[in-house]
Design an enzyme around this catalytic site. Sequence first.
Site, PDB file in Angstrom:
ATOM      1  N   LYS A 125       0.592  -1.304  -0.219  1.00  7.68           N
ATOM      2  CA  LYS A 125       0.079  -0.249   0.088  1.00  7.68           C
ATOM      3  C   LYS A 125       0.798   1.258  -0.104  1.00  7.68           C
ATOM      4  O   LYS A 125       0.362   2.423  -0.102  1.00  7.68           O
ATOM      5  CB  LYS A 125      -0.975  -0.200   1.201  1.00  7.68           C
ATOM      6  CG  LYS A 125      -1.973  -1.136   1.052  1.00  7.68           C
ATOM      7  CD  LYS A 125      -2.802  -1.408   2.337  1.00  7.68           C
ATOM      8  CE  LYS A 125      -3.913  -2.461   2.274  1.00  7.68           C
ATOM      9  NZ  LYS A 125      -3.227  -3.605   2.461  1.00  7.68           N
ATOM     10  N   LYS A 160      -8.479   1.447   5.722  1.00  7.48           N
ATOM     11  CA  LYS A 160      -7.897   0.066   6.275  1.00  7.48           C
ATOM     12  C   LYS A 160      -6.513   0.358   6.766  1.00  7.48           C
ATOM     13  O   LYS A 160      -5.795   1.254   6.493  1.00  7.48           O
ATOM     14  CB  LYS A 160      -7.835  -0.719   4.751  1.00  7.48           C
ATOM     15  CG  LYS A 160      -7.323  -0.126   3.621  1.00  7.48           C
ATOM     16  CD  LYS A 160      -7.477  -0.808   2.450  1.00  7.48           C
ATOM     17  CE  LYS A 160      -6.852  -0.022   1.211  1.00  7.48           C
ATOM     18  NZ  LYS A 160      -7.202  -0.773  -0.193  1.00  7.48           N
ATOM     19  N   ARG A 210      -8.099  -8.702  -9.980  1.00  5.60           N
ATOM     20  CA  ARG A 210      -6.675  -9.233  -9.610  1.00  5.60           C
ATOM     21  C   ARG A 210      -5.862  -9.477 -11.100  1.00  5.60           C
ATOM     22  O   ARG A 210      -6.256 -10.421 -11.899  1.00  5.60           O
ATOM     23  CB  ARG A 210      -6.662 -10.342  -8.722  1.00  5.60           C
ATOM     24  CG  ARG A 210      -5.333 -11.055  -8.547  1.00  5.60           C
ATOM     25  CD  ARG A 210      -4.161 -10.217  -8.264  1.00  5.60           C
ATOM     26  NE  ARG A 210      -4.205  -9.613  -6.879  1.00  5.60           N
ATOM     27  CZ  ARG A 210      -4.029 -10.311  -5.811  1.00  5.60           C
ATOM     28  NH1 ARG A 210      -3.640 -11.205  -5.670  1.00  5.60           N
ATOM     29  NH2 ARG A 210      -4.233  -9.349  -4.512  1.00  5.60           N
ATOM     30  N   ARG A 224     -12.997 -10.114  -8.915  1.00 12.23           N
ATOM     31  CA  ARG A 224     -13.334 -10.710  -7.673  1.00 12.23           C
ATOM     32  C   ARG A 224     -14.559  -9.688  -7.464  1.00 12.23           C
ATOM     33  O   ARG A 224     -14.294  -8.490  -7.011  1.00 12.23           O
ATOM     34  CB  ARG A 224     -12.367 -10.621  -6.808  1.00 12.23           C
ATOM     35  CG  ARG A 224     -11.154 -11.687  -7.254  1.00 12.23           C
ATOM     36  CD  ARG A 224     -10.013 -11.329  -6.322  1.00 12.23           C
ATOM     37  NE  ARG A 224      -9.333 -10.105  -6.166  1.00 12.23           N
ATOM     38  CZ  ARG A 224      -8.680  -9.210  -5.718  1.00 12.23           C
ATOM     39  NH1 ARG A 224      -7.959 -10.135  -4.677  1.00 12.23           N
ATOM     40  NH2 ARG A 224      -8.211  -8.193  -5.589  1.00 12.23           N
ATOM     41  N   ARG A 232     -15.923  -5.774   0.541  1.00 12.68           N
ATOM     42  CA  ARG A 232     -14.630  -6.388   0.289  1.00 12.68           C
ATOM     43  C   ARG A 232     -14.842  -7.540  -0.764  1.00 12.68           C
ATOM     44  O   ARG A 232     -15.899  -8.379  -0.963  1.00 12.68           O
ATOM     45  CB  ARG A 232     -13.966  -6.874   1.597  1.00 12.68           C
ATOM     46  CG  ARG A 232     -13.591  -6.034   2.614  1.00 12.68           C
ATOM     47  CD  ARG A 232     -13.253  -6.953   3.902  1.00 12.68           C
ATOM     48  NE  ARG A 232     -14.450  -7.503   4.386  1.00 12.68           N
ATOM     49  CZ  ARG A 232     -14.517  -8.293   5.520  1.00 12.68           C
ATOM     50  NH1 ARG A 232     -13.103  -8.466   6.087  1.00 12.68           N
ATOM     51  NH2 ARG A 232     -15.147  -9.207   5.968  1.00 12.68           N
ATOM     52  N   ASP A 272      -3.978  -4.876  -7.845  1.00 12.57           N
ATOM     53  CA  ASP A 272      -5.626  -4.995  -7.674  1.00 12.57           C
ATOM     54  C   ASP A 272      -5.776  -3.588  -8.267  1.00 12.57           C
ATOM     55  O   ASP A 272      -5.496  -2.464  -8.289  1.00 12.57           O
ATOM     56  CB  ASP A 272      -6.050  -4.825  -6.360  1.00 12.57           C
ATOM     57  CG  ASP A 272      -5.571  -6.103  -5.671  1.00 12.57           C
ATOM     58  OD1 ASP A 272      -5.386  -7.138  -6.197  1.00 12.57           O
ATOM     59  OD2 ASP A 272      -5.406  -6.132  -4.280  1.00 12.57           O
ATOM     60  N   GLU A 280      -3.585  -1.418  -5.330  1.00 19.96           N
ATOM     61  CA  GLU A 280      -2.505  -2.307  -4.622  1.00 19.96           C
ATOM     62  C   GLU A 280      -1.470  -2.826  -5.541  1.00 19.96           C
ATOM     63  O   GLU A 280      -1.993  -3.199  -6.745  1.00 19.96           O
ATOM     64  CB  GLU A 280      -3.183  -3.185  -3.658  1.00 19.96           C
ATOM     65  CG  GLU A 280      -3.796  -2.612  -2.393  1.00 19.96           C
ATOM     66  CD  GLU A 280      -4.030  -3.647  -1.400  1.00 19.96           C
ATOM     67  OE1 GLU A 280      -3.569  -4.626  -1.312  1.00 19.96           O
ATOM     68  OE2 GLU A 280      -4.874  -3.083  -0.313  1.00 19.96           O
ATOM     69  N   ASN A 282       0.818  -6.226  -4.969  1.00 23.49           N
ATOM     70  CA  ASN A 282       0.863  -7.132  -3.869  1.00 23.49           C
ATOM     71  C   ASN A 282       2.033  -7.886  -4.256  1.00 23.49           C
ATOM     72  O   ASN A 282       2.298  -8.533  -5.345  1.00 23.49           O
ATOM     73  CB  ASN A 282      -0.321  -8.022  -4.029  1.00 23.49           C
ATOM     74  CG  ASN A 282      -1.449  -7.309  -3.487  1.00 23.49           C
ATOM     75  OD1 ASN A 282      -1.725  -7.091  -2.236  1.00 23.49           O
ATOM     76  ND2 ASN A 282      -2.282  -7.021  -4.570  1.00 23.49           N
TER      77      ASN A 282
END
Length: 312
Positions: A125, A160, A210, A224, A232, A272, A280, A282
């Site tokens: 992040k 978050k 994703r 997703r 979420r 994401d 994001e 990851n």
Amino acid sequence: MALKVAVQMDHVASISIKGDSTFALCLEAQNRGHQLFHYTPEQLSMRGGQVTARVEAMELREEEGNHFSLGPSEKVDLAAMDVVLLRQDPPFDMAYITSTHILERIHPKTLVVNNPASVRNAPEKIFVMEFADLMPETLITKDPEEVATFRAEFGEIVMKPLYGNGGAGVFHLRKDDRNLTSFMETFGVLFREPYIVQRYLDDVRKGDKRIILVDGEYAGAINRVPAETDTRSNMHVGGTATATELTARERDICKRIGPALKERGLLFVGIDVIGDYLTEINVTSPTGIREVKRFGGADIAALLWNAIEAKR
């Protein structure tokens, strides 16, 4: 050439193989004739300049509940391995950071995937903020006045934890929500670090995509979709995976960030994207490759091992 591959992971007994990316990566390595050695982060040690781990030879099977066999534990010098897969799940805390410092001592003679120094320096992040023009408006702070000002400017926001994972602690706050002060008090008790606050994106109801990149190149994607009762989209909290294609905007995002990933030795990355916005990057323990393949996409485990073998 057969490689000796050590896998630093949460214990193999704890995983559900249907959707586990680490299992898919290890199964592909095994199918290629590579030797697998399993260990958890607690079994990693460093004395002087030597990095060791108590490992167990691992064999895998595509049988839920009977998916692995482990040999006897033995102490090995990780510098004698060809590859270490750094695959334990976050949280990205001091224990995780310490393991990157230790593994950095053997990389790149032993190829650590992903590069441990880059993992340490690219928390999901914060690293993404290098591409702020691709993101929704985002604030990183622990200052209640800054958060209140941000919400007044944008209305609906998402709060978050900065180093959270898997959707834990993600809250959607509307403009008229009276819980902001209470959330700030609660976050202040739970987390020493700043929080991340973003403008809420209505497009999340259509899905949080994703996208997987291997050595800086697009490899596959899934969408997703969050449950009707949740903000979420993470699959283990009720999100549903669906097949998807990349938009022109998403291809541009991949082209923008790909060179930075490649330069840092981040071979396996999941980004994401919600609507037109990157949220994001990851790098610690990306997931989604089994879902991509299940929906007819690329065999990303095979693509990653092609990239690893090319570097050995």
